[in-house]
Design an enzyme around this catalytic site. Sequence first.
Site, PDB file in Angstrom:
ATOM      1  N   GLU A 210      34.749  26.166  32.839  1.00 47.57           N
ATOM      2  CA  GLU A 210      33.901  27.345  32.928  1.00 47.57           C
ATOM      3  C   GLU A 210      34.492  28.428  32.046  1.00 47.57           C
ATOM      4  O   GLU A 210      35.617  28.304  31.561  1.00 47.57           O
ATOM      5  CB  GLU A 210      33.758  27.822  34.380  1.00 47.57           C
ATOM      6  CG  GLU A 210      35.049  28.319  35.007  1.00 47.57           C
ATOM      7  CD  GLU A 210      34.905  28.622  36.504  1.00 47.57           C
ATOM      8  OE1 GLU A 210      34.013  28.061  37.148  1.00 47.57           O
ATOM      9  OE2 GLU A 210      35.707  29.416  37.023  1.00 47.57           O
ATOM     10  N   HIS A 249      34.318  33.510  40.507  1.00 48.27           N
ATOM     11  CA  HIS A 249      35.741  33.171  40.536  1.00 48.27           C
ATOM     12  C   HIS A 249      36.567  34.272  39.866  1.00 48.27           C
ATOM     13  O   HIS A 249      36.147  34.808  38.838  1.00 48.27           O
ATOM     14  CB  HIS A 249      36.002  31.865  39.776  1.00 48.27           C
ATOM     15  CG  HIS A 249      35.417  30.670  40.447  1.00 48.27           C
ATOM     16  ND1 HIS A 249      34.992  29.568  39.739  1.00 48.27           N
ATOM     17  CD2 HIS A 249      35.192  30.396  41.743  1.00 48.27           C
ATOM     18  CE1 HIS A 249      34.538  28.666  40.587  1.00 48.27           C
ATOM     19  NE2 HIS A 249      34.639  29.141  41.807  1.00 48.27           N
TER      20      HIS A 249
END
Lengths: 291, 377
Positions: A210, A249
């Site tokens: 990511e 996150h």
Amino acid sequence: MGILVDSSTRVIVQGITGREGAFHTKLMLDYGTKIVAGTSPGKRGMYVHGVPVYNTIEEAIREQGSIDASIVFVPARFAPDAVYEAVDSGLKTVVVITEGIPLHDELKFINYARKKGVVIVGPNTPGLLTVGECKLGIMPGHVFKRGSIGLVSRSGTLTYEIARELGKQGFGVSTVVGLGGDPVTGLDFIDVYDMFLRDQGTEAVVLVGEIGGDAEERFALYYRGLSVRKPVVAYIAGRTAPPGKRMGHAGAIISMGIGDYSSKRRTLEESGIIVADTPSQIPSLLGSLLR
Amino acid sequence: MKLYEYEAKNIAKQYGVPVPRGRVAFTPLEARQVASEVGGEVVVKAQVLVGGRGLAGGVKFASSPEEAVEVASRLLSSEIRGVKVSAVLVEEKICISRELYLSLTIDRAARKPVFLVSEMGGVEIEDLARRYPGKIKRIYIDPEVGYTSYMARIALTALNLPWSLIGDLDSLLKSMYRIMVEHDAELVEFNPLVLTCDGRVVAVDAKIIVDDNSLQRHPELQKLHGREYLDFERRAKELGFSYVELDGDIGVISNGAGLTMATMDSILYYGGRPANFLDIGGGATRDRVKEAVKLMLQHPRSRVLLVNIFGGITRCDEVALGIVDALGEVGGLKPIIVRMLGTNEEEGRRILREHNIDSYVEMDEAVKAAVEASRRG
């Protein structure tokens, strides 16, 4: 087969009496994980789903025999202490599920563990699972069919989505490792890929990255220099993520010019690694490599 | 959490870092007061948390307190990159001989703090890294050892500064590390750090970013948290959701950061544009789902709402009930497309069917349907 854990791995759950700890202890036991003890300071003598609870890992080892790995469900404030206890008690693998641990605390315990040769998985990870043998995590076990694909990822539900797509096309998984969603983690893609290279049960690897940081780029450069490889298909989440914004996150943020989607994709592709546009493309791309 | 320049400089000053004389002003009159205290020519800098301030006209000079009032009132009624300016920093103008770059950040790969040092200061680190990657010196700190003075000697060489400044540079680097540790910072940056015409080193700009996970240890900072968010981001965060505003027209609700991003990316792949990132997290209850769906039904720019749930700890029946509840409270303001599977999937689908809401099993199919609906809508 698989990496890091198998059916003989003896496990302790740190923070076993908490809501999360107790809930997932049940699910891990159902999966077949060999949980021999749990800790919860001051709760010695209790049992959680039949698992004896101790105040310290030391007394758990004294009474139950050797322990290989721990899984940490302790709240963020107390999690570093739990990790130090696990490292100093001689455990080999520590899976830190806890989200929200201060960054500088993480830096310290990760460096400490690495110097002692202890593997930290996470923090802020769904954990790891060797299919049909051992689940040291919170992922839904049934979505991972047994097979020969090593799965390494920075996220949780997206990994389950991809495992399901793989399963639909007949691809099973050897081990799945969640690296964790924080800016610094105990393991990175290179560490886990190396383990998959040595694992006879793993034929190919699916890498789920990511935006944020440069772990994917570093892996791509490392892969380029290898003489012996196993095929890799990658997927990177966050093509539409704007710079400077944290995407859920703690580690998923493009900052100081590092961590954008195009850099990751370009570097992976320049190393000959196929990057899927959607999770559903992964199985057919994998199929084209293995055929 | 990013600190404003004036906050970062106040911290730096407490640690003995040389910064220009001056302070923050919230009104043009305060700006006059500061300018006359400072004396001589001053610089008036808009205090915003977005980058590229200088290019956007957020830094002005004034040669008198009267001119400072004028400049400050213009800045205080302006917007910089869409953000309203509510404060200006008024400081002495520094005579600059050379502009340098100095920061302390976290190297993810090394898992250590690292000083980034370059004699090419004044440009954003992004540009510096792209244009002159060989001109950035990296000095790593072992978190178990901390800062030690040889690092200043390496930095001095990289900055091409005279040996007479070694003591000043040593204190500066030591202070930066103390600021990082004591404020749980992930970035302490002085850019530019300048060599003045009279041979001193001064931090002309300062930036500190504090680790969000550490805010509970810093109550004075925690109460400031969230001020950089846009209105809708703030509403979502107050409800406890992880949320980022984007600029498209397809609203997104999903569970897990990775899956939410993958949903946004798939929307782009199939020709649509996502309006936002909203992660409801793991194990969301009926009530949480209701709040998320209500929020996005009221989201002004999005014309379609796509809910993508991979049920594990999250139960599809709870999700379905939450969606139905939200529609009951605020009505069907826009089409809603649901993809869900996993725990209690059948029950979830039955609930949605009863309320004439279609649901999909495959993510791609749901995304395509949302893109299609956004074109019709």
